[in-house]
Design an enzyme around this catalytic site. Structure first.
Site, PDB file in Angstrom:
ATOM      1  N   SER A 212       0.852  -1.236  -0.079  1.00 19.35           N
ATOM      2  CA  SER A 212       0.035  -0.025  -0.148  1.00 19.35           C
ATOM      3  C   SER A 212       0.996   1.327   0.076  1.00 19.35           C
ATOM      4  CB  SER A 212      -0.959  -0.262   1.187  1.00 19.35           C
ATOM      5  OG  SER A 212      -1.569   1.423   1.562  1.00 19.35           O
TER       6      SER A 212
ATOM      7  N   TYR B 107      -1.535  -0.934  10.970  1.00 14.02           N
ATOM      8  CA  TYR B 107      -1.770  -1.737   9.575  1.00 14.02           C
ATOM      9  C   TYR B 107      -0.657  -1.093   8.537  1.00 14.02           C
ATOM     10  CZ  TYR B 107      -3.545  -1.233   4.702  1.00 14.02           C
ATOM     11  OH  TYR B 107      -3.565  -1.325   3.355  1.00 14.02           O
TER      12      TYR B 107
ATOM     13  N   LYS C 212       2.328  -3.604   6.737  1.00 16.85           N
ATOM     14  CA  LYS C 212       2.525  -3.892   5.066  1.00 16.85           C
ATOM     15  C   LYS C 212       4.183  -3.454   5.153  1.00 16.85           C
ATOM     16  CE  LYS C 212      -1.414  -4.351   3.461  1.00 16.85           C
ATOM     17  NZ  LYS C 212      -1.679  -5.732   2.744  1.00 16.85           N
TER      18      LYS C 212
ATOM     19  N   LEU D  15     -13.354   6.605   1.440  1.00 19.33           N
ATOM     20  CA  LEU D  15     -14.242   7.821   0.840  1.00 19.33           C
ATOM     21  C   LEU D  15     -15.405   7.338  -0.259  1.00 19.33           C
ATOM     22  CD1 LEU D  15     -14.961  10.795   0.397  1.00 19.33           C
ATOM     23  CD2 LEU D  15     -13.463  10.834  -1.486  1.00 19.33           C
TER      24      LEU D  15
ATOM     25  N   ARG E 277      -6.137  12.561  -3.383  1.00 20.94           N
ATOM     26  CA  ARG E 277      -5.563  11.117  -3.563  1.00 20.94           C
ATOM     27  C   ARG E 277      -5.566  10.632  -4.760  1.00 20.94           C
ATOM     28  NH1 ARG E 277      -4.843  12.587   1.023  1.00 20.94           N
ATOM     29  NH2 ARG E 277      -5.145  11.495   2.995  1.00 20.94           N
TER      30      ARG E 277
HETATM   31  C1  UD1 Z   1      -7.083   4.777   3.852  1.00 24.26           C
HETATM   32  C2  UD1 Z   1      -5.843   4.506   4.956  1.00 24.26           C
HETATM   33  C3  UD1 Z   1      -4.993   3.869   4.254  1.00 24.26           C
HETATM   34  C4  UD1 Z   1      -5.078   2.658   3.637  1.00 24.26           C
HETATM   35  C5  UD1 Z   1      -6.396   2.970   2.540  1.00 24.26           C
HETATM   36  C6  UD1 Z   1      -6.829   1.670   2.030  1.00 24.26           C
HETATM   37  C7  UD1 Z   1      -6.382   6.164   6.680  1.00 24.26           C
HETATM   38  C8  UD1 Z   1      -5.756   7.329   7.299  1.00 24.26           C
HETATM   39  N1  UD1 Z   1      -5.635   5.761   5.722  1.00 24.26           N
HETATM   40  O1  UD1 Z   1      -6.488   5.813   2.853  1.00 24.26           O
HETATM   41  O2  UD1 Z   1      -3.643   3.524   5.087  1.00 24.26           O
HETATM   42  O3  UD1 Z   1      -4.074   2.133   2.904  1.00 24.26           O
HETATM   43  O4  UD1 Z   1      -7.334   3.624   3.324  1.00 24.26           O
HETATM   44  O5  UD1 Z   1      -7.931   1.677   1.286  1.00 24.26           O
HETATM   45  O6  UD1 Z   1      -7.168   5.765   7.085  1.00 24.26           O
HETATM   46  N2  UD1 Z   1     -12.768  11.314   3.532  1.00 24.26           N
HETATM   47  C9  UD1 Z   1     -13.804  12.055   3.946  1.00 24.26           C
HETATM   48  N3  UD1 Z   1     -14.740  11.688   4.544  1.00 24.26           N
HETATM   49  C10 UD1 Z   1     -14.990  10.100   4.608  1.00 24.26           C
HETATM   50  C11 UD1 Z   1     -13.688   9.353   4.073  1.00 24.26           C
HETATM   51  C12 UD1 Z   1     -12.666   9.775   3.693  1.00 24.26           C
HETATM   52  O7  UD1 Z   1     -13.618  13.025   3.759  1.00 24.26           O
HETATM   53  O8  UD1 Z   1     -15.780   9.519   5.014  1.00 24.26           O
HETATM   54  C13 UD1 Z   1     -11.386  11.981   2.681  1.00 24.26           C
HETATM   55  C14 UD1 Z   1     -10.189  11.646   3.636  1.00 24.26           C
HETATM   56  O9  UD1 Z   1     -10.140  12.754   4.650  1.00 24.26           O
HETATM   57  C15 UD1 Z   1      -8.848  11.442   2.540  1.00 24.26           C
HETATM   58  C16 UD1 Z   1      -9.866  11.032   1.231  1.00 24.26           C
HETATM   59  O10 UD1 Z   1     -10.960  11.045   1.684  1.00 24.26           O
HETATM   60  O11 UD1 Z   1      -8.649  12.853   2.038  1.00 24.26           O
HETATM   61  C17 UD1 Z   1      -9.540   9.493   1.015  1.00 24.26           C
HETATM   62  O12 UD1 Z   1      -9.787   8.640   2.331  1.00 24.26           O
HETATM   63  P1  UD1 Z   1      -9.890   7.195   2.342  1.00 24.26           P
HETATM   64  O13 UD1 Z   1     -10.692   6.721   1.416  1.00 24.26           O
HETATM   65  O14 UD1 Z   1     -10.150   6.620   3.599  1.00 24.26           O
HETATM   66  O15 UD1 Z   1      -8.355   6.817   2.139  1.00 24.26           O
HETATM   67  P2  UD1 Z   1      -6.807   7.110   2.529  1.00 24.26           P
HETATM   68  O16 UD1 Z   1      -7.086   7.845   3.703  1.00 24.26           O
HETATM   69  O17 UD1 Z   1      -6.102   7.866   1.566  1.00 24.26           O
END
Ligand code: UD1
Length: 340
Positions: free
Chosen positions: A127, A151, A155, A202, A233
């Site tokens: 990852s 986690y 990895k 997300l 992202r």
């Molecule tokens: C997350 C994990 C990462 C993991 C990956 C696996 C965290 C901090 N990181 O990555 O270690 O490898 O998932 O899939 O958990 N967001 C919102 N609202 C939400 C969900 C997310 O605003 O309800 C935003 C987050 O702040 C971020 C983006 O969306 O900016 C992506 O979030 P997410 O899909 O959780 O992925 P990562 O955080 O990049």
């Protein structure tokens, strides 16, 4: 390869099931080993429907050496793609031993049994989390590594272990694939991401808001130094990612050692850009509220994806519209995921 049967651990899961489709399409046979801790066998029945091919299944835990030995005794395995593992960041903080046991001990057990049977072609599901908070963008494979939670630690440890293994014995052929943010679904809409409970990530959350299962999305922070203040992202279509595994497997045939690749698109999108793209693709509103930053999140993460293109001849080809359309197609057809 005398045979082209690939063992896929965690093959019933989100990325695993899509990779089974890509493998079958490329002419490989697959055998799935899964304990269904975070997946359902229904995904594999649907992989069979998509591909018109059989997907034999062994229900077992990757830490179970005897079960693994049975698999290698009974099948002529050419290589292994290793997805089986736990992936929830928050849970890993609360239950670190569970993560190190499943992800690290499981990966050690697998490699030990592979060695016993002389199967040394291995693709590992790593990852972009191993880059921690990157000092620079885009992220290259030679950037410094760090773990910000168990986690990520698991990895990083498995990468280290497999790297040491390859250094100890040149007959190993290992690819360590660092995924950015996998989203979307197979274009049939019959397989896709089916998170347990409240989604952490997300896009599954956005899909559930669009389909009416949740009222609104919490946007975790709008004060980052990004285009619109929300997190950026590198979202990659899960079928592009799946095809990256097939390319890596073929490429490994002429390699020795452990090789690291970023699998991303090289482009970053903000949370609000993704929300807008999803609304367009689904023709549904996705209401959201701005909420405080999520602890552990970083402002922006995106790949330098040029190594995979140069060496594997692979690059992501599906854009964010395809990602959102396919995610929506899956969600609309399966509003509560796979049936029990
Ligand atoms: C997350 C994990 C990462 C993991 C990956 C696996 C965290 C901090 N990181 O990555 O270690 O490898 O998932 O899939 O958990 N967001 C919102 N609202 C939400 C969900 C997310 O605003 O309800 C935003 C987050 O702040 C971020 C983006 O969306 O900016 C992506 O979030 P997410 O899909 O959780 O992925 P990562 O955080 O990049």
């Amino acid at each position: 390869m005398t045979t082209k049967k690939i063992l896929v651990t965690g093959g019933a899961g989100y990325i695993g099931s899509h990779t089974c489709v890509a493998l079958l399409q490329a002419g490989y046979e697959v055998l799935v080993l899964d304990n269904f801790s975070n997946s359902k066998a229904e995904s594999l029945r649907r992989v069979e429907t998509i591909s018109g091919k059989k997907v034999p299944l062994v229900q077992a835990d990757v830490r179970d050496r005897e079960a693994l030995r049975d698999v290698f005794r009974q099948h002529s395995i050419a290589g292994v793609i290793h997805f089986a593992g736990l992936k929830a960041v928050g849970e890993s903080v609360a239950e670190p031993l569970k993560y190190y046991d499943n992800n690290v001990s499981g990966s050690v057990a697998l490699a030990q049994v592979m060695a016993e049977f002389g199967v040394q072609v291995l693709v590992f599901s790593s990852s972009a989390t191993v880059y921690g908070d990157p000092a620079q963008l885009p992220i290259r494979e030679d950037f410094p590594l760090s773990a910000t939670n168990p986690y990520g630690g698991s990895k990083l440890m498995v990468e280290q272990i497999y790297g040491d293994l390859a250094a100890s014995d040149a007959t190993w052929q290992i690819a360590l694939l660092r995924y950015f943010n996998p989203v979307g679904a197979h274009s049939s809409g019959t397989i896709g991401e089916d998170p347990n409970g409240l989604p952490n990530n997300l896009m599954p959350f956005v899909s559930q808001v669009a389909v009416g299962r949740r009222e609104f999305l919490n946007v975790w922070g709008d004060d980052y130094a990004t285009i619109d203040g929300t997190g950026v992202r590198d979202y990659i279509h899960v079928m592009d990612l799946a095809e990256g595994h097939v390319r890596a497997l073929a490429w490994l045939q002429n390699q020795s050692g452990a090789h690291v690749f970023n699998l991303g698109t090289g482009r970053g999108f903000s949370v609000l850009e993704m929300v807008k793209a999803f609304e367009l693709a689904s023709n549904k509103p996705v209401p959201y509220r701005i909420s405080p930053r999520r602890p552990g999140d970083v402002a922006a993460v995106y790949a330098d994806a040029s190594k995979a293109e140069r060496e594997l001849g692979w690059k992501a080809v599906r854009d964010i519209n395809a990602m959102c359309q396919d995610a929506w197609h899956w969600q609309k057809q399966n509003p509560v995921g796979y049936p029990d």
